[in-house]
Design a protein around this motif. Structure first.
Motif, PDB file in Angstrom:
ATOM      1  N   GLU A  41      15.522  58.901  30.412  1.00 35.52           N
ATOM      2  CA  GLU A  41      16.570  59.629  31.121  1.00 35.52           C
ATOM      3  C   GLU A  41      17.698  60.023  30.180  1.00 35.52           C
ATOM      4  O   GLU A  41      18.182  61.164  30.207  1.00 35.52           O
ATOM      5  N   ASP A  42      18.115  59.086  29.323  1.00 31.74           N
ATOM      6  CA  ASP A  42      19.197  59.376  28.376  1.00 31.74           C
ATOM      7  C   ASP A  42      18.770  60.440  27.363  1.00 31.74           C
ATOM      8  O   ASP A  42      19.537  61.354  27.035  1.00 31.74           O
ATOM      9  N   ALA A  43      17.538  60.324  26.851  1.00 29.64           N
ATOM     10  CA  ALA A  43      17.069  61.272  25.837  1.00 29.64           C
ATOM     11  C   ALA A  43      16.941  62.682  26.400  1.00 29.64           C
ATOM     12  O   ALA A  43      17.351  63.663  25.750  1.00 29.64           O
ATOM     13  N   LEU A  44      16.385  62.818  27.596  1.00 37.37           N
ATOM     14  CA  LEU A  44      16.253  64.144  28.199  1.00 37.37           C
ATOM     15  C   LEU A  44      17.630  64.784  28.407  1.00 37.37           C
ATOM     16  O   LEU A  44      17.818  65.981  28.145  1.00 37.37           O
ATOM     17  N   ARG A  45      18.582  63.980  28.871  1.00 40.21           N
ATOM     18  CA  ARG A  45      19.940  64.499  29.074  1.00 40.21           C
ATOM     19  C   ARG A  45      20.564  64.912  27.744  1.00 40.21           C
ATOM     20  O   ARG A  45      21.150  66.007  27.633  1.00 40.21           O
ATOM     21  N   LEU A  46      20.427  64.076  26.733  1.00 39.59           N
ATOM     22  CA  LEU A  46      21.051  64.359  25.442  1.00 39.59           C
ATOM     23  C   LEU A  46      20.440  65.577  24.771  1.00 39.59           C
ATOM     24  O   LEU A  46      21.159  66.389  24.170  1.00 39.59           O
ATOM     25  N   VAL A  47      19.117  65.715  24.852  1.00 41.82           N
ATOM     26  CA  VAL A  47      18.478  66.898  24.253  1.00 41.82           C
ATOM     27  C   VAL A  47      19.047  68.173  24.861  1.00 41.82           C
ATOM     28  O   VAL A  47      19.384  69.134  24.155  1.00 41.82           O
ATOM     29  N   THR A  48      19.171  68.193  26.184  1.00 39.01           N
ATOM     30  CA  THR A  48      19.718  69.370  26.867  1.00 39.01           C
ATOM     31  C   THR A  48      21.148  69.642  26.426  1.00 39.01           C
ATOM     32  O   THR A  48      21.532  70.800  26.149  1.00 39.01           O
ATOM     33  N   GLU A  49      21.971  68.602  26.326  1.00 37.60           N
ATOM     34  CA  GLU A  49      23.368  68.760  25.938  1.00 37.60           C
ATOM     35  C   GLU A  49      23.493  69.243  24.496  1.00 37.60           C
ATOM     36  O   GLU A  49      24.315  70.118  24.188  1.00 37.60           O
ATOM     37  N   ILE A  50      22.687  68.689  23.601  1.00 37.83           N
ATOM     38  CA  ILE A  50      22.726  69.071  22.186  1.00 37.83           C
ATOM     39  C   ILE A  50      22.296  70.522  22.013  1.00 37.83           C
ATOM     40  O   ILE A  50      22.918  71.293  21.264  1.00 37.83           O
ATOM     41  N   GLN A  51      21.234  70.900  22.713  1.00 35.58           N
ATOM     42  CA  GLN A  51      20.772  72.291  22.624  1.00 35.58           C
ATOM     43  C   GLN A  51      21.806  73.252  23.191  1.00 35.58           C
ATOM     44  O   GLN A  51      21.989  74.357  22.671  1.00 35.58           O
ATOM     45  N   ALA A  52      22.525  72.832  24.231  1.00 36.84           N
ATOM     46  CA  ALA A  52      23.568  73.678  24.814  1.00 36.84           C
ATOM     47  C   ALA A  52      24.712  73.896  23.828  1.00 36.84           C
ATOM     48  O   ALA A  52      25.408  74.925  23.898  1.00 36.84           O
ATOM     49  N   ARG A  53      24.898  72.954  22.909  1.00 36.83           N
ATOM     50  CA  ARG A  53      25.946  73.103  21.886  1.00 36.83           C
ATOM     51  C   ARG A  53      25.457  73.922  20.700  1.00 36.83           C
ATOM     52  O   ARG A  53      26.178  74.105  19.717  1.00 36.83           O
ATOM     53  N   GLY A  54      24.212  74.380  20.771  1.00 35.46           N
ATOM     54  CA  GLY A  54      23.661  75.188  19.690  1.00 35.46           C
ATOM     55  C   GLY A  54      23.141  74.380  18.518  1.00 35.46           C
ATOM     56  O   GLY A  54      22.900  74.928  17.437  1.00 35.46           O
ATOM     57  N   ASN A  55      22.946  73.076  18.719  1.00 34.66           N
ATOM     58  CA  ASN A  55      22.462  72.215  17.649  1.00 34.66           C
ATOM     59  C   ASN A  55      21.015  71.798  17.897  1.00 34.66           C
ATOM     60  O   ASN A  55      20.506  71.892  19.015  1.00 34.66           O
ATOM     61  N   LEU A  56      20.385  71.326  16.835  1.00 35.69           N
ATOM     62  CA  LEU A  56      18.987  70.892  16.903  1.00 35.69           C
ATOM     63  C   LEU A  56      18.934  69.393  17.157  1.00 35.69           C
ATOM     64  O   LEU A  56      19.473  68.606  16.374  1.00 35.69           O
ATOM     65  N   PRO A  57      18.285  68.948  18.223  1.00 40.60           N
ATOM     66  CA  PRO A  57      18.149  67.507  18.465  1.00 40.60           C
ATOM     67  C   PRO A  57      17.082  66.901  17.554  1.00 40.60           C
ATOM     68  O   PRO A  57      15.959  67.386  17.493  1.00 40.60           O
ATOM     69  N   LEU A  58      17.466  65.843  16.844  1.00 34.50           N
ATOM     70  CA  LEU A  58      16.523  65.081  16.029  1.00 34.50           C
ATOM     71  C   LEU A  58      16.352  63.713  16.673  1.00 34.50           C
ATOM     72  O   LEU A  58      17.300  62.927  16.738  1.00 34.50           O
ATOM     73  N   LEU A  59      15.156  63.435  17.167  1.00 35.25           N
ATOM     74  CA  LEU A  59      14.853  62.130  17.755  1.00 35.25           C
ATOM     75  C   LEU A  59      14.247  61.264  16.660  1.00 35.25           C
ATOM     76  O   LEU A  59      13.133  61.529  16.198  1.00 35.25           O
ATOM     77  N   VAL A  60      14.988  60.235  16.245  1.00 43.57           N
ATOM     78  CA  VAL A  60      14.642  59.520  15.022  1.00 43.57           C
ATOM     79  C   VAL A  60      14.521  58.024  15.286  1.00 43.57           C
ATOM     80  O   VAL A  60      15.457  57.400  15.811  1.00 43.57           O
ATOM     81  N   GLY A  61      13.384  57.439  14.943  1.00 43.59           N
ATOM     82  CA  GLY A  61      13.260  56.001  15.097  1.00 43.59           C
ATOM     83  C   GLY A  61      11.831  55.507  15.042  1.00 43.59           C
ATOM     84  O   GLY A  61      10.888  56.270  14.802  1.00 43.59           O
TER      85      GLY A  61
END
Length: 315
Positions: free
Chosen positions: A83-103
Motif C-alpha cells: 500500500e505504501d509503495a503504490l502510493r509513493l510511486v504515484t506521488e513521485i511520478q506526479a512530481r516528475g521524478n523516477l521512482p527507484l524501488l531499492v532493496g
C-alpha cells in the motif's frame, strides 16, 4: 485495445552487499529520482549500523522513503509495504521524478508485483496449538510434518523458521490445501506502472561472500558499532528476540552474544554465516523472476549498465 503508455518505475534488487544503494545513488546523480526502500530492516528507527542504512548525507542528496518509519516494537507487513509503495510511486511520478524501488526484501517485491494472496486470516487458537507443538517437539519436527503435507513450501523454509512454519501449517488446517497450491492459483495483478526490474547478481559467489565478511567486520569495528547499537536497544527494556526487528540478521546474533551465548569470535562467525544464508535465499528468489535484467554486481560498471538501460527505456 488500451495502448496507453504506463509511467515507469525501476526496481533494483539484489542480495545483501551487492551494491544496491550505490547503484541507486549513481542513477540519481544522472536522473531526477526518489528512492523507495524495499528493506524490512530499514523501516526501524535506531537500527542503523546492523541494517547498513544509507547515511544521512546519502538521504539528504536523494529523497528516500520507507526508512525510519517504525519503532522496533512494531511490525510491518507485506500488505502495508504494498500500500505504501503504490502510493509513493504515484506521488513521485506526479512530481516528475523516477521512482527507484531499492532493496533486498524479496517478499516485498513479490507482494508488490504479484499482489496479495487470498489466504485465511490468522487463527489465535490454532496458533496456540502450534506453539505448544513446537515447545514439545521442536520446530524441526514441525518442519518435517510440513514436508509431508506441503513439500514445496517446506523446501523454501528453514527448519527453525517458526513464524513461517506456523503460517504454512495454519493454512493447511484452515483450508485443507497446501499454501503452495493456493499461491499457484492466485491471479496476477496488473500494476499501474511499468516496472523495469534489475537484479544485481554476482558472477563469483565467493567474492560476494568476502564482501559480506568485510561489511560485517566493518559493522563490528565501527565506533559506535553493531554491539553498541544492540546494547542501546536492549537498554530500552521493551525489546526482545521475538520481535521481527530483533530477528533481523546481525541483530539476533549480537543479542544472543550479549545474553552470554558464546564468545565474540563465535558471534562474528554466526553473523557472517547467517548473512550468507540470507544472500543465498535472496538469489534463489531472484532466479524465479523471469523478467529481471541480470547485472553482474561485481563488474566495475554495474551501475552504469543499469543507467544505460533506464535511459534507453525512457527514450
Amino acid at each position: 485495445m488500451n495502448t496507453k503508455v504506463k509511467p515507469l518505475a525501476v526496481a533494483i534488487m539484489g542480495p545483501t552487499a551487492s551494491g544496491k544503494t550505490a547503484a541507486a545513488l549513481h542513477i540519481a546523480r544522472h536522473l531526477p529520482c526518489e528512492i523507495i526502500s524495499v528493506d524490512s530492516a530499514l523501516v526501524y528507527r535506531g537500527m542503523d549500523i546492523g541494517s547498513a542504512k544509507p547515511s544521512l548525507e546519502e538521504r539528504a542528496a536523494v529523497p528516500h522513503h520507507l526508512i525510519d518509519i517504525l519503532d522496533p516494537t512494531e511490525s510491518y507487513s507485506v500488505m502495508q509495504f504494498r500500500e505504501d509503495a503504490l502510493r509513493l510511486v504515484t506521488e513521485i511520478q506526479a512530481r516528475g521524478n523516477l521512482p527507484l524501488l531499492v532493496g533486498g526484501t524479496m517478499l516485498y517485491f513479490k507482494g508488490l508485483r504479484d499482489g496479495l494472496d487470498a489466504l485465511p486470516q490468522a487463527d489465535p487458537a490454532l496458533r496456540a496449538e502450534l506453539d505448544a507443538e513446537i515447545a514439545l517437539h521442536g520446530a524441526p519436527a514441525l518442519h518435517a510434518r510440513l514436508a509431508t503435507l506441503d513439500p514445496v513450501t517446506a523446501a523454501r523454509l528453514k527448519p527453525n523458521d517458526t513464524q513461517r512454519l506456523q503460517r504454512a501449517m495454519e493454512i493447511i488446517a484452515l483450508t485443507g490445501q497446501p499454501m503452495s497450491a493456493l499461491l499457484a492459483k492466485a491471479a496476477k495483478v496488473e500494476l499501474p506502472f511499468d516496472l523495469l526490474s534489475f537484479a544485481l547478481e554476482p558472477s563469483d559467489r565467493s567474492v560476494l561472500h568476502q564482501r559480506i565478511t568485510d561489511r560485517f567486520d566493518q559493522m563490528l569495528n565501527a565506533r559506535p558499532g553493531l554491539l553498541e547499537e544492540v546494547k542501546t536497544l536492549r537498554a530500552r527494556g521493551d525489546l526482545h528476540t521475538g520481535l521481527p526487528s530483533m530477528r533481523c540478521v546481525g541483530y539476533r546474533q549480537a543479542w544472543d552474544y550479549l545474553d552470554g551465548e558464546g564468545d565474540l569470535a563465535a558471534m562474528r562467525e554466526k553473523g557472517i554465516i547467517a548473512t550468507r544464508q540470507l544472500a543465498k535465499r535472496q538469489l534463489t528468489w531472484l532466479r524465479s523472476m523471469d523478467d529481471r535484467i541480470s547485472v553482474n554486481c561485481l563488474a566495475p560498471d554495474a551501475a552504469g549498465k543499469i543507467l544505460e538501460h533506464v535511459k534507453a527505456k525512457l527514450g
